[in-house]
Design a protein around this motif. Structure first.
Motif, PDB file in Angstrom:
ATOM      1  N   HIS A 117       0.861  -1.188   0.000  1.00  0.00           N
ATOM      2  CA  HIS A 117       0.000   0.000   0.000  1.00  0.00           C
ATOM      3  C   HIS A 117       0.897   1.237   0.000  1.00  0.00           C
ATOM      4  O   HIS A 117       1.984   1.224   0.599  1.00  0.00           O
ATOM      5  N   LYS A 118       0.413   2.306  -0.600  1.00  0.00           N
ATOM      6  CA  LYS A 118       1.191   3.544  -0.619  1.00  0.00           C
ATOM      7  C   LYS A 118       1.315   4.132   0.787  1.00  0.00           C
ATOM      8  O   LYS A 118       0.383   4.052   1.586  1.00  0.00           O
ATOM      9  N   VAL A 119       2.453   4.737   1.047  1.00  0.00           N
ATOM     10  CA  VAL A 119       2.721   5.333   2.362  1.00  0.00           C
ATOM     11  C   VAL A 119       1.924   6.625   2.534  1.00  0.00           C
ATOM     12  O   VAL A 119       1.303   6.860   3.574  1.00  0.00           O
ATOM     13  N   ALA A 120       1.946   7.472   1.535  1.00  0.00           N
ATOM     14  CA  ALA A 120       1.186   8.728   1.557  1.00  0.00           C
ATOM     15  C   ALA A 120       0.087   8.603   0.511  1.00  0.00           C
ATOM     16  O   ALA A 120       0.335   8.138  -0.596  1.00  0.00           O
ATOM     17  N   GLN A 121      -1.098   9.002   0.897  1.00  0.00           N
ATOM     18  CA  GLN A 121      -2.248   8.801   0.006  1.00  0.00           C
ATOM     19  C   GLN A 121      -3.178  10.006   0.071  1.00  0.00           C
ATOM     20  O   GLN A 121      -3.109  10.793   0.999  1.00  0.00           O
ATOM     21  N   ILE A 122      -4.036  10.065  -0.907  1.00  0.00           N
ATOM     22  CA  ILE A 122      -5.129  11.033  -0.798  1.00  0.00           C
ATOM     23  C   ILE A 122      -6.325  10.292  -0.199  1.00  0.00           C
ATOM     24  O   ILE A 122      -6.713   9.236  -0.699  1.00  0.00           O
ATOM     25  N   HIS A 123      -6.849  10.832   0.870  1.00  0.00           N
ATOM     26  CA  HIS A 123      -8.086  10.276   1.427  1.00  0.00           C
ATOM     27  C   HIS A 123      -9.215  10.793   0.545  1.00  0.00           C
ATOM     28  O   HIS A 123      -9.644  11.937   0.652  1.00  0.00           O
ATOM     29  N   GLU A 124      -9.633   9.961  -0.365  1.00  0.00           N
ATOM     30  CA  GLU A 124     -10.514  10.452  -1.446  1.00  0.00           C
ATOM     31  C   GLU A 124     -11.837  11.059  -0.960  1.00  0.00           C
ATOM     32  O   GLU A 124     -12.299  12.045  -1.527  1.00  0.00           O
ATOM     33  N   PRO A 125     -12.476  10.503   0.077  1.00  0.00           N
ATOM     34  CA  PRO A 125     -13.750  11.120   0.493  1.00  0.00           C
ATOM     35  C   PRO A 125     -13.613  12.588   0.898  1.00  0.00           C
ATOM     36  O   PRO A 125     -14.551  13.379   0.732  1.00  0.00           O
TER      37      PRO A 125
END
Ligand code: FE2
Length: 333
Positions: free
Chosen positions: A222-230
């Motif tokens: 899984h990516k370490v930094a992500q966009i929390h899409e909601p």
């Protein structure tokens, strides 16, 4: 879709002001709120569903006091509005967690199939999973298909003051506070997650895990930094299941994981939830918060009947960098 770099400085786009319904939100922290006015016995309409989704996007932890779902079926029905539900069918086949009939219910209390308090001295597996869950984690991060919302319902609680609190960390705030240098460093990095890693750290002396090697056990990415899409806000996804970084020297990657994991564990990002009475429900978003169970004097002594449903993450990060085939292989009998 916007990249993480483009999005990470954007303010939250979700507003829960001017809600049209009778729902009331009382914030208890920037990322947590108490919700009242939701009748779990009634169908959730389109506009109400949108409102609830907006609340979940804004608050990673939503607490309903006393008036949560009154049955497991009500909880399942409600949860289905937010995505496909995870199942304990595999556990059941192995004879684990057979007390509750519905496959969608994870029985996470301390009662056995005979409805008696589990004798921990005779159940090292239960001890090991209890210790593992007392480390900060996101439900399902070790799975190829991860969990977004967890919904935990209190059916029976031990006496107050005997422990069993659930604690939460705000990963979006933790990401926002990282230095620009660190944000640039982790942008695009992918981490390996492992159930065995969590269990080994939590149970250093247990013979159950002593001979298991993390690198030879199932690992998911899984990516370490992500966009929390909601919400459109960037977040950090590093948990006690996270072991090392893809493409980075093993020790260097473990050090980076450790640094990020320590950063998110600061008290300023933490809240403690005290369960008060049966009917309490807590919903948290594993893609924007971490949580942990706490031990307590109730263990082995008082009944604690807790039931959870888990929603598979419907966002574009749901499968991480894992193949859907791996997930289906795992899910098949
Ligand atoms: Fe958990």
């Amino acid at each position: 879709m916007a990249t993480l770099t483009e999005t990470r400085t954007a303010p939250p786009t979700i507003s829960v002001a001017d809600r049209p319904s009778t729902l009331t939100i009382k914030p208890i922290a920037p990322f947590a709120a108490e919700l009242t006015g939701l009748d779990f016995s009634k169908p959730v309409s389109g506009s109400l569903l949108k409102e609830i989704n907006d609340i979940f996007a804004t608050y990673g932890v939503v607490i309903v006091r006393k008036n949560g779902p009154t049955t497991d079926d009500q909880l399942i029905e409600f949860a289905r509005h937010f995505g496909e539900l995870d199942s304990v069918a595999q556990h059941r086949k192995q004879g684990i967690g057979c007390r509750v009939p519905q496959d969608e219910i994870f029985d996470v209390g301390n009662l056995n199939g005979d409805d008696q308090i589990i004798d921990l001295s005779k159940d090292p597996g239960k001890v090991a999973s209890g210790n593992g869950n007392s480390l900060w984690h996101a439900d399902g991060s070790f799975n190829p298909r991860r969990t977004s919302l967890s919904m935990l319902r209190a059916v029976e609680l031990p006496p107050k003051g005997t422990g069993g609190e659930t604690e939460f960390l705000d990963c979006r705030a933790a990401y926002a506070d990282l230095s620009e240098e660190m944000k640039n460093k982790i942008d695009g990095l992918v981490a390996f997650h492992s159930l065995v890693h969590n269990r080994k750290v939590a149970n250093p002396d247990s013979p159950l895990f002593k001979d298991l090697e993390v690198l030879k056990s199932p690992l998911v990415k899984h990516k370490v930094a992500q966009i929390h899409e909601p919400s459109g806000r960037p977040t950090l996804y590093v948990t006690s299941y996270t072991h090392h970084i893809d493409g980075m020297d093993l020790e260097e990657g473990k050090e980076l994981v450790k640094e990020l994991f320590q950063h998110v564990q600061q008290d300023k990002y933490k809240i403690t939830h005290h369960w008060e009475e049966p009917g309490d429900l807590v919903i948290w978003d594993n893609t924007s918060v971490l949580h942990r169970a706490t031990h307590g004097a109730y263990e082995g002594k008082y009944r604690r009947d807790m039931r959870r449903v888990s929603v598979f993450d419907p966002s574009s990060y749901g499968f991480g960098l894992n193949s859907k085939e791996d997930y289906w292989k795992q899910a098949l009998p």
